[in-house]
Design a protein around this motif. Structure first.
Motif, PDB file in Angstrom:
ATOM      1  N   VAL A 177      -0.816  12.314   2.503  1.00  0.00           N
ATOM      2  CA  VAL A 177      -1.654  11.693   2.851  1.00  0.00           C
ATOM      3  C   VAL A 177      -2.854  11.760   1.852  1.00  0.00           C
ATOM      4  O   VAL A 177      -3.470  10.847   1.375  1.00  0.00           O
ATOM      5  CB  VAL A 177      -2.466  12.011   4.202  1.00  0.00           C
ATOM      6  N   VAL A 178      -3.122  12.997   1.277  1.00  0.00           N
ATOM      7  CA  VAL A 178      -4.294  13.000   0.403  1.00  0.00           C
ATOM      8  C   VAL A 178      -3.689  12.184  -1.022  1.00  0.00           C
ATOM      9  O   VAL A 178      -4.621  11.464  -1.691  1.00  0.00           O
ATOM     10  CB  VAL A 178      -4.570  14.447   0.033  1.00  0.00           C
ATOM     11  N   ARG A 179      -2.788  12.332  -1.267  1.00  0.00           N
ATOM     12  CA  ARG A 179      -2.029  11.641  -2.633  1.00  0.00           C
ATOM     13  C   ARG A 179      -2.309  10.100  -2.418  1.00  0.00           C
ATOM     14  O   ARG A 179      -2.697   9.491  -3.582  1.00  0.00           O
ATOM     15  CB  ARG A 179      -0.609  12.077  -2.923  1.00  0.00           C
ATOM     16  N   GLU A 180      -1.777   9.657  -1.287  1.00  0.00           N
ATOM     17  CA  GLU A 180      -1.876   8.473  -1.034  1.00  0.00           C
ATOM     18  C   GLU A 180      -3.238   7.564  -1.034  1.00  0.00           C
ATOM     19  O   GLU A 180      -3.627   6.473  -1.388  1.00  0.00           O
ATOM     20  CB  GLU A 180      -1.085   7.735   0.299  1.00  0.00           C
ATOM     21  N   LEU A 181      -4.206   8.479  -0.307  1.00  0.00           N
ATOM     22  CA  LEU A 181      -5.488   7.998  -0.273  1.00  0.00           C
ATOM     23  C   LEU A 181      -6.312   8.148  -1.580  1.00  0.00           C
ATOM     24  O   LEU A 181      -7.264   7.242  -1.693  1.00  0.00           O
ATOM     25  CB  LEU A 181      -6.152   8.884   0.627  1.00  0.00           C
ATOM     26  N   PHE A 182      -6.075   9.065  -2.397  1.00  0.00           N
ATOM     27  CA  PHE A 182      -6.788   9.245  -3.670  1.00  0.00           C
ATOM     28  C   PHE A 182      -6.052   9.306  -4.750  1.00  0.00           C
ATOM     29  O   PHE A 182      -6.670   9.173  -5.987  1.00  0.00           O
ATOM     30  CB  PHE A 182      -7.512  10.564  -3.796  1.00  0.00           C
ATOM     31  N   VAL A 185       5.859  21.950   7.031  1.00  0.00           N
ATOM     32  CA  VAL A 185       5.867  20.602   7.249  1.00  0.00           C
ATOM     33  C   VAL A 185       4.338  20.012   7.273  1.00  0.00           C
ATOM     34  O   VAL A 185       4.262  18.916   6.605  1.00  0.00           O
ATOM     35  CB  VAL A 185       6.543  20.032   8.441  1.00  0.00           C
ATOM     36  N   ILE A 186       3.664  20.632   7.832  1.00  0.00           N
ATOM     37  CA  ILE A 186       2.143  20.150   7.899  1.00  0.00           C
ATOM     38  C   ILE A 186       1.467  19.957   6.910  1.00  0.00           C
ATOM     39  O   ILE A 186       0.874  19.130   6.354  1.00  0.00           O
ATOM     40  CB  ILE A 186       1.196  21.187   8.877  1.00  0.00           C
ATOM     41  N   GLY A 187       1.666  21.118   5.866  1.00  0.00           N
ATOM     42  CA  GLY A 187       1.102  21.095   4.427  1.00  0.00           C
ATOM     43  C   GLY A 187       1.771  19.911   3.651  1.00  0.00           C
ATOM     44  O   GLY A 187       0.943  19.322   2.717  1.00  0.00           O
ATOM     45  N   VAL A 188       2.919  19.520   3.704  1.00  0.00           N
ATOM     46  CA  VAL A 188       3.625  18.410   3.103  1.00  0.00           C
ATOM     47  C   VAL A 188       3.013  17.170   3.544  1.00  0.00           C
ATOM     48  O   VAL A 188       2.653  16.334   2.777  1.00  0.00           O
ATOM     49  CB  VAL A 188       4.870  18.525   3.174  1.00  0.00           C
ATOM     50  N   ALA A 189       2.720  17.153   4.866  1.00  0.00           N
ATOM     51  CA  ALA A 189       2.297  15.662   5.341  1.00  0.00           C
ATOM     52  C   ALA A 189       0.710  15.651   4.723  1.00  0.00           C
ATOM     53  O   ALA A 189       0.302  14.580   4.443  1.00  0.00           O
ATOM     54  CB  ALA A 189       2.378  15.809   6.788  1.00  0.00           C
ATOM     55  N   ILE A 190       0.092  16.498   4.785  1.00  0.00           N
ATOM     56  CA  ILE A 190      -1.244  16.623   4.389  1.00  0.00           C
ATOM     57  C   ILE A 190      -1.518  16.249   2.925  1.00  0.00           C
ATOM     58  O   ILE A 190      -2.158  15.373   2.518  1.00  0.00           O
ATOM     59  CB  ILE A 190      -2.115  17.654   4.559  1.00  0.00           C
ATOM     60  N   GLY A 191      -0.442  16.732   2.139  1.00  0.00           N
ATOM     61  CA  GLY A 191      -0.518  16.473   0.684  1.00  0.00           C
ATOM     62  C   GLY A 191      -0.118  15.154   0.558  1.00  0.00           C
ATOM     63  O   GLY A 191      -0.745  14.461  -0.686  1.00  0.00           O
TER      64      GLY A 191
END
Length: 290
Positions: free
Chosen positions: A285-290, A277-283
C-alpha cells in the motif's frame, strides 16, 4: 468458583480497531501542525487548523473504541459461592453486585451481531420481592462466539456446581483449563493461545487462513491487558469466600498441564505468518501511494 465476564474471550478486537483509527489521525495532527509551523501564512494556518480539528475528532472516536478493551480492568470476575448461595459480580468503576443465587431468574438471551448471525448468553435477572419485577440484569456466562450448544453446556456446568451435592467434584473434573487470571494478568503466551485456539474449530485450518486478523487481534489483546489493571475483590467479599487451604478442589492456572504443539507452537507459527502478511500488505500500500 470464579468465571470471567462475557467480553474477556473477545478482548483485543476493539483495541486494534480503535488503534488503526486513532494512530493515523494523531499522525495527521502532527503532520498538519508541522505544515502550519513551517509555512506560517494565514491560509495554511486556517486549512491546517480545520484539518487538525477533523483528525482530533476521529482520533477521539478511535480512542473511545479502544476504551472498550483498554485502560479498564483486565477482566471482570463473577464469583459463585455455593456455601452461602451468593453471586458476586464485578463491574466497571469498582462496583460489585451481590445477590442471592435463589433470587435469580436465569434464561438464555439471543443477541443479534452486526456482520454475523447471532449469539447466545446466559442472562441472569435479579428479581424483586414480588418475584416479577426485574431489579438488575447481568450476563452470567458466555461461551466463545456464543453458540447455543455451548451456552447450554456452560449453564449445566454452572448449575451443577451450585445445586448438585457432588457439583464441585463434577465441575472440577470437567474443567479442561484454568484461566491464568487469578490475581494477575494473563501472560502474552496465553493471550496468543486464547485468540488463536477457537479458530482451530473452523474448517480449512482456520488458524492459518485467518492468521492476519488473529495476529493483529493478539496484538490488540496484549495492548488491552497491559494497559488495564488487575481486578481486586473488596476485603469483606474475600472474607466471605475464604477457601480451606486443604480443599482438594482448590484449583487455579498452576494446575494446568503443558501446552502441546497444536495448542501453542502452531498458533505461534500462524501468528508470525499473520504478521508477515500484514507487513507485506502495508508495504504494498505504501509503495502504491508514494
Amino acid at each position: 468458583m470464579e468465571l470471567v465476564d462475557r467480553w474477556y474471550p473477545v478482548k483485543g478486537f476493539a483495541a486494534w480497531q480503535g488503534a488503526i483509527i486513532s494512530i493515523p489521525c494523531i499522525g495527521g495532527v502532527v503532520a498538519f501542525l508541522w505544515l502550519a509551523l513551517n509555512k506560517g501564512n494565514t491560509e495554511t494556518w486556517i486549512f491546517s487548523s480545520l484539518a487538525i480539528v477533523v483528525f482530533l475528532i476521529f482520533a477521539w472516536i478511535g480512542y473511545r473504541g479502544m476504551r472498550f478493551d483498554c485502560f479498564r480492568e483486565s477482566h471482570y470476575p463473577i464469583r459463585l459461592n455455593r456455601k452461602n448461595r451468593k453471586v458476586y459480580v464485578s463491574r466497571p468503576k469498582d462496583t460489585v453486585l451481590v445477590v442471592s443465587w435463589d433470587d435469580l431468574y436465569i434464561c438464555i438471551k439471543e443477541n443479534k451481531i452486526p456482520l454475523f448471525d447471532k449469539s447466545f448468553d446466559i442472562r441472569a435477572h435479579v428479581l424483586g420481592e414480588d418475584g416479577k419485577t426485574i431489579k438488575d440484569t447481568f450476563t452470567l456466562g458466555y461461551p466463545y462466539l456464543g453458540d447455543r450448544e455451548g451456552v447450554l453446556q456452560l449453564w449445566e456446568y454452572i448449575r451443577r456446581y451450585m445445586e448438585e451435592p457432588d457439583g464441585v467434584e463434577k465441575s472440577c473434573n470437567l474443567t479442561e483449563i484454568y484461566l491464568p487470571v487469578d490475581g494477575r494478568r494473563e501472560g502474552a503466551r496465553f493471550g496468543l493461545i486464547a485468540t488463536f485456539s477457537p479458530a482451530a474449530k473452523w474448517p480449512f485450518k482456520g488458524q492459518l487462513l485467518f492468521s492476519p486478523i488473529l495476529a493483529i487481534t493478539t496484538l490488540g489483546r496484549w495492548l488491552a491487558m497491559y494497559t488495564s489493571k488487575i481486578p481486586c475483590w473488596p476485603e469483606n467479599i474475600e472474607a466471605e469466600c475464604k477457601v480451606d487451604p486443604d480443599d482438594p478442589y482448590q484449583k487455579d492456572w498452576r494446575s494446568n498441564g503443558k501446552y502441546d504443539f497444536w495448542e501453542l507452537d502452531w498458533p505461534v507459527i500462524c501468528f508470525v505468518i499473520g504478521l508477515v502478511v500484514i507487513g507485506v500488505a502495508i508495504g504494498w500500500v505504501v509503495r502504491e501511494l508514494f
